[in-house]
Design an enzyme around this catalytic site. Structure first.
Site, PDB file in Angstrom:
ATOM      1  N   HIS A 207      42.559  79.428  45.879  1.00 42.94           N
ATOM      2  CA  HIS A 207      42.253  78.513  44.974  1.00 42.94           C
ATOM      3  C   HIS A 207      41.162  78.887  44.215  1.00 42.94           C
ATOM      4  CE1 HIS A 207      41.521  73.564  44.799  1.00 42.94           C
ATOM      5  NE2 HIS A 207      40.294  74.233  44.258  1.00 42.94           N
ATOM      6  N   CYS A 240      34.161  70.421  40.631  1.00 44.66           N
ATOM      7  CA  CYS A 240      33.680  69.501  41.912  1.00 44.66           C
ATOM      8  C   CYS A 240      32.608  68.721  41.678  1.00 44.66           C
ATOM      9  CB  CYS A 240      33.722  70.325  43.096  1.00 44.66           C
ATOM     10  SG  CYS A 240      33.277  69.286  44.639  1.00 44.66           S
TER      11      CYS A 240
HETATM   12  P1  HMG Z   1      29.132  59.074  54.517  1.00 50.05           P
HETATM   13  O1  HMG Z   1      28.242  58.225  53.603  1.00 50.05           O
HETATM   14  O2  HMG Z   1      28.412  60.030  55.534  1.00 50.05           O
HETATM   15  O3  HMG Z   1      30.100  58.373  55.398  1.00 50.05           O
HETATM   16  O4  HMG Z   1      30.050  60.092  53.636  1.00 50.05           O
HETATM   17  P2  HMG Z   1      30.109  57.088  56.346  1.00 50.05           P
HETATM   18  O5  HMG Z   1      30.934  57.287  57.609  1.00 50.05           O
HETATM   19  O6  HMG Z   1      28.544  57.050  56.886  1.00 50.05           O
HETATM   20  O7  HMG Z   1      30.407  55.958  55.410  1.00 50.05           O
HETATM   21  C1  HMG Z   1      29.871  55.396  54.300  1.00 50.05           C
HETATM   22  C2  HMG Z   1      30.424  54.323  53.432  1.00 50.05           C
HETATM   23  O8  HMG Z   1      31.517  54.919  52.972  1.00 50.05           O
HETATM   24  C3  HMG Z   1      31.017  53.364  54.459  1.00 50.05           C
HETATM   25  O9  HMG Z   1      30.982  51.922  53.775  1.00 50.05           O
HETATM   26  C4  HMG Z   1      32.360  53.526  54.820  1.00 50.05           C
HETATM   27  O10 HMG Z   1      33.356  52.604  54.938  1.00 50.05           O
HETATM   28  C5  HMG Z   1      32.704  54.219  53.518  1.00 50.05           C
HETATM   29  P3  HMG Z   1      30.033  51.044  53.597  1.00 50.05           P
HETATM   30  O11 HMG Z   1      29.889  50.452  55.021  1.00 50.05           O
HETATM   31  O12 HMG Z   1      28.583  51.673  53.012  1.00 50.05           O
HETATM   32  O13 HMG Z   1      30.402  49.959  52.520  1.00 50.05           O
HETATM   33  N1  HMG Z   1      33.605  55.480  53.580  1.00 50.05           N
HETATM   34  C6  HMG Z   1      35.158  55.276  53.286  1.00 50.05           C
HETATM   35  N2  HMG Z   1      35.576  54.493  52.370  1.00 50.05           N
HETATM   36  C7  HMG Z   1      36.840  54.841  51.993  1.00 50.05           C
HETATM   37  N3  HMG Z   1      37.818  55.847  52.589  1.00 50.05           N
HETATM   38  C8  HMG Z   1      36.847  56.650  53.281  1.00 50.05           C
HETATM   39  C9  HMG Z   1      35.611  56.502  53.709  1.00 50.05           C
HETATM   40  N4  HMG Z   1      34.940  57.163  54.610  1.00 50.05           N
HETATM   41  C10 HMG Z   1      33.593  56.388  54.561  1.00 50.05           C
HETATM   42  N5  HMG Z   1      37.710  57.941  53.760  1.00 50.05           N
HETATM   43  C11 HMG Z   1      32.053  60.975  53.377  1.00 50.05           C
HETATM   44  C12 HMG Z   1      30.923  60.907  54.170  1.00 50.05           C
HETATM   45  C13 HMG Z   1      33.053  62.181  53.937  1.00 50.05           C
HETATM   46  C14 HMG Z   1      33.076  59.930  53.596  1.00 50.05           C
HETATM   47  C15 HMG Z   1      31.795  61.244  52.031  1.00 50.05           C
HETATM   48  O14 HMG Z   1      30.855  62.107  51.682  1.00 50.05           O
HETATM   49  C16 HMG Z   1      33.112  61.583  50.932  1.00 50.05           C
HETATM   50  O15 HMG Z   1      33.664  60.903  50.859  1.00 50.05           O
HETATM   51  N6  HMG Z   1      32.793  62.838  50.395  1.00 50.05           N
HETATM   52  C17 HMG Z   1      34.037  63.361  49.792  1.00 50.05           C
HETATM   53  C18 HMG Z   1      33.423  64.330  48.488  1.00 50.05           C
HETATM   54  C19 HMG Z   1      34.710  64.551  47.888  1.00 50.05           C
HETATM   55  O16 HMG Z   1      35.586  64.236  47.490  1.00 50.05           O
HETATM   56  N7  HMG Z   1      34.525  66.003  47.173  1.00 50.05           N
HETATM   57  C20 HMG Z   1      35.302  66.418  46.128  1.00 50.05           C
HETATM   58  C21 HMG Z   1      36.696  67.326  47.111  1.00 50.05           C
HETATM   59  S1  HMG Z   1      36.020  68.701  47.570  1.00 50.05           S
HETATM   60  C22 HMG Z   1      36.739  69.785  46.455  1.00 50.05           C
HETATM   61  O17 HMG Z   1      36.898  69.354  45.239  1.00 50.05           O
HETATM   62  C23 HMG Z   1      36.528  71.259  46.800  1.00 50.05           C
HETATM   63  C24 HMG Z   1      38.462  71.558  46.771  1.00 50.05           C
HETATM   64  O18 HMG Z   1      38.844  71.607  45.579  1.00 50.05           O
HETATM   65  C25 HMG Z   1      38.612  72.928  47.144  1.00 50.05           C
HETATM   66  C26 HMG Z   1      37.584  74.094  46.230  1.00 50.05           C
HETATM   67  O19 HMG Z   1      37.591  74.189  45.183  1.00 50.05           O
HETATM   68  O20 HMG Z   1      36.834  74.772  46.939  1.00 50.05           O
HETATM   69  C27 HMG Z   1      39.112  70.780  47.717  1.00 50.05           C
HETATM   70 MG    MG Z   2      38.833  72.899  43.789  1.00 51.48          MG
END
Ligand code: HMG
Ligand code: MG
Length: 305
Positions: A207, A240
């Site tokens: 990737h 990202c």
């Molecule tokens: P956190 O704040 O530690 O999570 O985040 P939490 O469990 O403490 O929850 C906080 C709040 O988020 C709560 O809501 C949860 O319900 C909600 P509140 O009570 O405050 O209203 N929540 C959710 N809501 C919907 N769907 C969920 C979910 N989980 C928690 N799944 C967490 C931890 C992992 C959730 C957060 O940091 C997160 O969602 N991160 C995602 C970041 C992301 O998507 N980054 C981009 C993708 S990675 C990428 O692009 C790389 C890739 O392309 C490969 C490459 O290029 O190398 C793949």
């Molecule tokens: Mg990526």
């Protein structure tokens, strides 16, 4: 090592691409974009994410998007899932493939998913167990495989350890990400054989992001190491939001141009991918970065005038 005669292209535009747009893209536009990509013969179109909407507001409509896209038979539509909450949301719309994601850099993992690498593996253990029991396919991502945006060292051994941990959880395919586009072919040639000693080559994807213009050189190096699955994004969309300075994935048009010209089959119609890129560029209101896309659009504009 013989280069593969056929390559599987995994389209990242609707997820990795659109997660990085400043303006929110209307749900209808996302659905139309994915449907156009599906029609091009792409075997994998990563559709959206079921992450926290606070972390990625751009993809908060994941359920609506996934439910509405036309699922073309034979096409895989993975979605990113970081935890059980995301898994339940994905299952509610009958997702057939999920992707869990962690990284080889501790600092990046902490910023991206607010867990340590070890915590992420433990979180995914339950997610993958459920996914397998429900008959789903699972992709696993190892981000920052060639360098971290936060200055911490990423030795290849760490990448192998994380990839093996994901494979041991039951991930069917492991995608090795150059999240910030710093990798060069010599690194690819060092890392891929190390991975291949632990994980079968046919389960490994690369990737590449094209931030420094090295993505196609890295593809060429990876082909020489026997890799036959590559992630790319329509028009070169993406980046990202948790990796400062990251730009888009390698453009799907750039990847297809190289592969087809080298006689490597993909089953993908490049002109149809271009049509999807043209559509999304118009909707987003900005130019796309893929060089092959830009060159072919210019050529067609001249021949039409
Ligand atoms: P956190 O704040 O530690 O999570 O985040 P939490 O469990 O403490 O929850 C906080 C709040 O988020 C709560 O809501 C949860 O319900 C909600 P509140 O009570 O405050 O209203 N929540 C959710 N809501 C919907 N769907 C969920 C979910 N989980 C928690 N799944 C967490 C931890 C992992 C959730 C957060 O940091 C997160 O969602 N991160 C995602 C970041 C992301 O998507 N980054 C981009 C993708 S990675 C990428 O692009 C790389 C890739 O392309 C490969 C490459 O290029 O190398 C793949
Ligand atoms: Mg990526």
């Amino acid at each position: 090592m013989q280069r593969p005669k056929r390559v599987t292209v995994a389209e990242m535009g609707p997820r990795d691409g659109l997660q990085n747009e400043h303006e929110l893209v209307p749900t209808e536009t996302k659905i139309a974009f994915i449907d156009m990509l599906s029609e091009s013969g792409l075997p994998i179109v990563e559709a959206t994410s079921f992450v926290s909407p606070k972390a990625i507001p751009q993809l908060a409509d994941g359920a609506e998007v996934y439910a509405a896209i036309r699922k073309r038979p034979g096409v895989r539509y993975p979605v990113l899932v970081p935890n059980m909450r995301g898994y339940e949301r994905a299952r509610a719309v009958d997702v057939r493939e999920i992707a869990v994601f962690t990284a080889a850099s501790e600092r990046f993992t902490e910023r991206n998913i607010r867990m340590s690498i070890a915590e992420s593996i433990e979180t995914f253990r339950e997610v993958v167990r459920h996914a397998k029991a429900d008959g789903l396919r699972v992709r696993g991502y190892v981000s920052t495989a060639f360098g971290s945006p936060f200055g911490d060292e990423v030795p290849p051994k760490n990448v192998v350890d994380v990839a093996v941990a994901l494979a041991d959880l039951g991930c069917d395919e492991i995608s090795i990400g150059d999240t910030i586009g710093v990798g060069v072919p010599s690194q690819v040639e060092e890392l891929v054989p190390m991975l291949a000693r632990r994980i079968p080559l046919e389960r490994l994807a690369m990737h590449f992001h094209d931030t420094r213009g090295t993505a196609l050189a890295n593809v060429y190096a990876a082909l020489g190491c026997g890799i036959s699955i590559f992630d790319s994004s329509s028009g070169g969309l993406g980046g990202c939001p948790y990796a400062p300075g990251a730009t888009g994935n390698l453009g799907t048009e750039d990847l297809l141009y190289l592969l087809h010209a080298m006689g490597i089959e993909t089953g993908v119609d490049l002109d149809r991918v271009r049509a999807a890129s043209r559509f999304i560029a118009r909707e987003l209101g900005h130019a796309l970065t893929s060089k092959a896309y830009t060159a072919m659009e210019a050529r067609d504009a001249i021949s039409a005038s």
